[in-house]
Write an enzyme that holds these catalytic residues in place. Structure first.
Site, PDB file in Angstrom:
ATOM      1  N   SER A  73      -7.317  -0.909  10.343  1.00 35.57           N
ATOM      2  CA  SER A  73      -7.917  -1.971   9.551  1.00 35.57           C
ATOM      3  C   SER A  73      -9.346  -2.212  10.020  1.00 35.57           C
ATOM      4  O   SER A  73      -9.672  -1.996  11.198  1.00 35.57           O
ATOM      5  CB  SER A  73      -7.088  -3.244   9.778  1.00 35.57           C
ATOM      6  OG  SER A  73      -7.808  -4.362   9.356  1.00 35.57           O
ATOM      7  N   ALA A  74     -10.162  -2.706   9.094  1.00 33.59           N
ATOM      8  CA  ALA A  74     -11.529  -3.075   9.461  1.00 33.59           C
ATOM      9  C   ALA A  74     -11.538  -4.214  10.474  1.00 33.59           C
ATOM     10  O   ALA A  74     -12.578  -4.495  11.070  1.00 33.59           O
ATOM     11  CB  ALA A  74     -12.297  -3.486   8.206  1.00 33.59           C
ATOM     12  N   THR A  75     -10.388  -4.839  10.677  1.00 34.58           N
ATOM     13  CA  THR A  75     -10.317  -5.908  11.677  1.00 34.58           C
ATOM     14  C   THR A  75     -10.649  -5.390  13.079  1.00 34.58           C
ATOM     15  O   THR A  75     -11.028  -6.167  13.949  1.00 34.58           O
ATOM     16  CB  THR A  75      -8.928  -6.596  11.635  1.00 34.58           C
ATOM     17  OG1 THR A  75      -8.972  -7.739  12.467  1.00 34.58           O
ATOM     18  CG2 THR A  75      -7.820  -5.705  12.131  1.00 34.58           C
ATOM     19  N   ASP A  87      14.750   0.879  10.714  1.00 34.83           N
ATOM     20  CA  ASP A  87      13.597   0.406  11.473  1.00 34.83           C
ATOM     21  C   ASP A  87      12.961   1.577  12.225  1.00 34.83           C
ATOM     22  O   ASP A  87      13.679   2.363  12.857  1.00 34.83           O
ATOM     23  CB  ASP A  87      14.089  -0.670  12.466  1.00 34.83           C
ATOM     24  CG  ASP A  87      12.942  -1.508  12.974  1.00 34.83           C
ATOM     25  OD1 ASP A  87      12.033  -0.957  13.627  1.00 34.83           O
ATOM     26  OD2 ASP A  87      12.953  -2.725  12.689  1.00 34.83           O
ATOM     27  N   TYR A  96      -2.949  -9.546  15.883  1.00 36.27           N
ATOM     28  CA  TYR A  96      -2.775  -8.484  14.881  1.00 36.27           C
ATOM     29  C   TYR A  96      -3.840  -7.405  15.082  1.00 36.27           C
ATOM     30  O   TYR A  96      -3.535  -6.212  15.184  1.00 36.27           O
ATOM     31  CB  TYR A  96      -2.857  -9.066  13.458  1.00 36.27           C
ATOM     32  CG  TYR A  96      -3.043  -8.014  12.395  1.00 36.27           C
ATOM     33  CD1 TYR A  96      -2.020  -7.124  12.084  1.00 36.27           C
ATOM     34  CD2 TYR A  96      -4.263  -7.879  11.708  1.00 36.27           C
ATOM     35  CE1 TYR A  96      -2.196  -6.134  11.120  1.00 36.27           C
ATOM     36  CE2 TYR A  96      -4.438  -6.902  10.748  1.00 36.27           C
ATOM     37  CZ  TYR A  96      -3.407  -6.033  10.450  1.00 36.27           C
ATOM     38  OH  TYR A  96      -3.584  -5.051   9.502  1.00 36.27           O
ATOM     39  N   PRO A 105      -9.781 -20.818  10.974  1.00 33.80           N
ATOM     40  CA  PRO A 105     -10.047 -20.337  12.336  1.00 33.80           C
ATOM     41  C   PRO A 105      -9.905 -18.822  12.420  1.00 33.80           C
ATOM     42  O   PRO A 105      -8.979 -18.249  11.843  1.00 33.80           O
ATOM     43  CB  PRO A 105      -8.978 -21.029  13.193  1.00 33.80           C
ATOM     44  CG  PRO A 105      -8.476 -22.155  12.367  1.00 33.80           C
ATOM     45  CD  PRO A 105      -8.690 -21.803  10.933  1.00 33.80           C
ATOM     46  N   PHE A 126     -10.629  -1.528   4.436  1.00 32.89           N
ATOM     47  CA  PHE A 126     -11.319  -2.798   4.256  1.00 32.89           C
ATOM     48  C   PHE A 126     -10.324  -3.707   3.509  1.00 32.89           C
ATOM     49  O   PHE A 126      -9.190  -3.794   3.937  1.00 32.89           O
ATOM     50  CB  PHE A 126     -12.715  -2.555   3.682  1.00 32.89           C
ATOM     51  CG  PHE A 126     -13.627  -2.112   4.831  1.00 32.89           C
ATOM     52  CD1 PHE A 126     -13.419  -0.892   5.473  1.00 32.89           C
ATOM     53  CD2 PHE A 126     -14.586  -2.957   5.356  1.00 32.89           C
ATOM     54  CE1 PHE A 126     -14.159  -0.516   6.609  1.00 32.89           C
ATOM     55  CE2 PHE A 126     -15.337  -2.595   6.476  1.00 32.89           C
ATOM     56  CZ  PHE A 126     -15.125  -1.378   7.094  1.00 32.89           C
ATOM     57  N   ILE A 137       0.849  -1.203   0.000  1.00 31.17           N
ATOM     58  CA  ILE A 137       0.000   0.000   0.000  1.00 31.17           C
ATOM     59  C   ILE A 137       0.884   1.254   0.000  1.00 31.17           C
ATOM     60  O   ILE A 137       0.581   2.251  -0.662  1.00 31.17           O
ATOM     61  CB  ILE A 137      -0.953   0.001   1.218  1.00 31.17           C
ATOM     62  CG1 ILE A 137      -1.758  -1.304   1.256  1.00 31.17           C
ATOM     63  CG2 ILE A 137      -1.903   1.194   1.152  1.00 31.17           C
ATOM     64  CD1 ILE A 137      -2.569  -1.512   2.528  1.00 31.17           C
ATOM     65  N   LYS A 140      -3.672  -3.295  16.382  1.00 34.12           N
ATOM     66  CA  LYS A 140      -4.264  -2.110  15.738  1.00 34.12           C
ATOM     67  C   LYS A 140      -5.183  -1.374  16.714  1.00 34.12           C
ATOM     68  O   LYS A 140      -5.200  -0.139  16.770  1.00 34.12           O
ATOM     69  CB  LYS A 140      -5.057  -2.520  14.490  1.00 34.12           C
ATOM     70  CG  LYS A 140      -4.202  -3.054  13.355  1.00 34.12           C
ATOM     71  CD  LYS A 140      -3.336  -1.970  12.725  1.00 34.12           C
ATOM     72  CE  LYS A 140      -2.501  -2.474  11.566  1.00 34.12           C
ATOM     73  NZ  LYS A 140      -1.467  -1.539  11.141  1.00 34.12           N
TER      74      LYS A 140
END
Ligand code: NAD
Ligand code: UDP
Length: 346
Positions: free
Chosen positions: A123-125, A57, A149, A301, A183, A11, A153
């Protein structure tokens, strides 16, 4: 100058193109742990402009300090991070370290340097496993995480929301933070020279489809056909990465405008339409005239049934909306993979 962390990634590299094409100067910091410098060379070729690059980093405090003292950074887009859900379940500390520590060090150095305009890749997560009546999801939907993860976020989002709140107590210059909740990004730059090049076996649907189409994978495993959706397979809101990249430019422009962004604001970046796994396979096969071998296997899962966005807030406040279609997504994905069968490693 805009500092883009993780700018050599999927991205990030697409966003560098849009920034350069909108006359921003771009400095990338990336440790290349999941990307290739070649991507930035291709960005330069596409745009005819140069990109500053520092290999390093974001968790390296001294390096970050040096960057802010050596360059006139106006705003930062923070892509750097790890993103594989399955790996995060096996190696949670690796995820908390990279994702949270990088954001912590970045924000500390930004604050010290007095640069307080940030766009963050969420993220939509963070919507967890939403119930059907909450779809399409607005930014007000309940937040939760189903894996480390997602939790990283969510923790970062909470941390970022604390920063403008502290400004008020300290009478400090205000932070302006755009938390962009992506998304499902798919597709590639239309030149076919820049793309998604995951190392190892792809976790995500689209690179698995394209690698199956090119013959690198025997068949796609469709994770479950007994969900409560149109055809039983999982439904997601796929968004073309170029539309997504343009959303970042809009967010930066808004942050740098007189109006600015008030505090830390979350914005959904999606199309608003849900597409099932089998609908995606069909769209890909029909548009590109290639057959995708697939078999139905057990659910993966941690997978959720369905989600798609209500992106009205981004339209209203950032003047952003998607322009590219599902056909563009599948066509451009195949264009990249067919021209680069082995990704950046030729
Ligand atoms: P990517 O892996 O292609 O890009 C991330 C880049 O960050 C890579 O170039 C990697 O080398 C670099 N990086 C990682 N840790 C670093 C560190 N500590 N210091 C410097 N560089 C580092 O991933 P992407 O798909 O471009 O995702 C970018 C961001 O968007 C990530 O934060 C990801 O969590 C988020 N996001 C991605 C998706 C998706 O489906 N691709 C969806 C939602 C959110
Ligand atoms: N999916 C699949 N086979 C794969 C990869 C993904 O059937 O090899 C399905 C997955 O179950 C989900 C959808 O495709 O319903 C999108 O998955 P992806 O991992 O790309 O995104 P996420 O689950 O993070 O939204």
């Amino acid at each position: 100058m805009i500092l883009v962390t993780g700018g050599a990634g999927y991205i990030g590299s697409h966003t560098c193109i849009e920034l350069l094409q909108n006359d921003f100067n771009v400095l990338v910091i990336d440790n290349l742990m999941n990307s290739s410098f070649e991507a930035l060379k291709r960005v330069e070729k596409i745009t005819g402009k140069s990109v500053g690059f520092i290999e390093g980093d974001v968790r390296d405090n001294a390096l970050m300090k040096q960057i802010f003292s050596n360059y006139q950074i106006e705003a930062v887009i923070h892509f750097a991070g790890l993103k594989a859900v399955g790996e995060s379940c096996a190696l949670p500390l690796k995820y908390y370290d990279n994702n949270i520590n990088s954001t912590l060090v970045l924000c500390q150095t930004m604050e010290e340097a007095g640069v307080k305009k940030l766009v963050f890749s969420s993220s939509a997560t963070v919507y967890g496993d939403p119930s059907p009546e909450t779809l399409p999801l607005t930014e007000q939907a309940a937040l939760s995480a189903t894996n480390p993860y997602g939790r990283s976020k969510l923790i970062i989002e909470e941390m970022l929301r604390d920063l403008p709140a502290a400004d008020k107590l300290n009478n400090a210059n205000p932070w302006g933070i755009a938390i962009l909740r992506y998304f499902n990004p798919v597709g590639n730059h239309k030149s076919g020279t820049l793309g998604e090049d995951p190392s190892g076996i792809p976790n995500n649907l689209m690179p698995f489809i394209t690698q199956t189409a090119i013959g690198r994978r025997k068949e796609l495993s469709v994770f479950g056909d007994n969900y409560d959706t149109i055809d039983g397979t999982g439904v997601r809101d796929y968004i073309h990465v170029v539309d997504l990249a343009k959303g970042h430019v809009k967010a930066v422009e808004k942050l740098l405008s007189n109006e600015g962004i008030n505090g830390a604001q979350a914005y959904n970046l999606g199309t608003g339409s849900g597409v099932s796994v089998l609908q995606m396979v069909k769209a890909f096969s029909e548009e590109n005239k290639v057959t995708i071998a697939y078999k139905i296997v057990d659910r993966r899962p941690g997978d959720v049934t369905a989600y798609y966005a209500n992106a009205d807030k981004a339209q209203k406040e950032l003047n952003w909306t998607t322009e590219l279609t599902l056909n563009d997504m599948v066509k451009d994905s195949w264009n990249w993979q067919s021209k680069n069968p082995n990704g950046y490693q030729q």
